[in-house]
Design an enzyme around this catalytic site. Sequence first.
Site: not given
Ligand code: ADP
Length: 399
Positions: A7, A14, A91, A180, A208-209, A211, A241, A284, A334, A386
């Site tokens: 990726n 990565k 990817r 995604h 898909h929640l 970043n 965003r 975050d 999520g 992924e």
């Molecule tokens: P990316 O879009 O970078 O792949 P991820 O799916 O890894 O993102 O999600 C990253 C986000 O998930 C972080 O910015 C953070 O807000 C949130 N996150 C990670 N762990 C937790 C947790 N234990 N509780 C709440 N939010 C979390």
Amino acid sequence: MNILVLNCGSSSLKYQLINMTDESILAKGIVERIGIEGSILTHKPTRKAKYEVEQTMPDHNVAVKLVLDALVDSDHGVLKNVNEINAVGHRVLHAGKYYSDSIIVNEDVKKVIRDCFDLGPLHNPANLIGIEACEAAMPGVPNIAVFDTAFHGTMPPKAYLYAIPREYYEKYDVRRYGFHGTSHSFVSKETIKFAGLDINNSKVIVAHLGNGASISAVVNGKCVDTSMGLTPLEGLIMGTRSGDLDPAIVEFVSKRENISVSEMIKILNKKSGVLGMSGGISSDFRDLKAAMDNKNELATETLQAYTYRVAKYIGSYVAAMNGIDAIAFTAGVGENAFYIRTMVCAYLGYLGVTLDEEANHAAVGEEAVITTADSKVKVCVIPTNEELAIARETLDLVK
Ligand code: ADP
């Protein structure tokens, strides 16, 4: 069969090496700051100690070479020779209107990736360099492009067309593409299996929640709508965003702040979302939750707006599909943030969703149903993967 998953981002790479016999990870890692001072490779072999290499990496070719060296290193490696890598799954962000499936890379595929540079200016060039670096380092080993947009290629025109002059679609391919896709494809399939649905008679929503955040509506295993558009800026509120907004805001604010349209778009991508809305608390969700627990009103309002937007999209997709069997939450937020799931599901009583709060609290990063047995719609937590999804797509094409 060993598959290397790559990726490549604009300054990062990565990777995961997966043994497809049992889908076990042999090694994974990340190269950061490619082309910038302080380049570093962090290599994590599954059964050996972590290993770091700090050395100048002017481009992705050097980074790929260092990754391959790490994989066969006598102390930290997991292979005797690079020819034990049978295929590489890449990817790739954008396939434009051209592909709705993964594909074995040849010159035509590389041309499409190049033709889509404008649509994915940060990612597609890096993705292509990664492919060409692998071609040079491992001649004869097939490279497979797994596109982020591909799963959404089944959307009908009513879902992907914007209500703007037709000529922009015809001349410039301005339409909604969605992103995604690997995650939405993987998680919708897992949800169908986990919820015991018949794929040919199923209506699923995947939220898909992470970043970045996007949501999709999947009927009988095929995507019929998704929230991201021409670029990953549209749709849900995200970490940084904005998601959906009145396009007139761009001119309105840029005039007053005396900044250009591209500066304004950068702000909508990097300084908006929950970070911007909360007045800069954080992108975050762990920080926002802590602030909300401390009665910080901006954090509370931000998380309310975030979950309200997710609930509105779910409602619109239930209407689009004329029904719903299961809803899946995935990605960093999520999978981990039970309070976000609680806040979203609070809007879904009209669908007959009844949350099992205990199951919801307990569900952290693993497959779980978080609704009660009598809930009319199953709501699940389904971790996305992924890299594994890319490896499976790659295996399907080369075996
Ligand atoms: P990316 O879009 O970078 O792949 P991820 O799916 O890894 O993102 O999600 C990253 C986000 O998930 C972080 O910015 C953070 O807000 C949130 N996150 C990670 N762990 C937790 C947790 N234990 N509780 C709440 N939010 C979390």
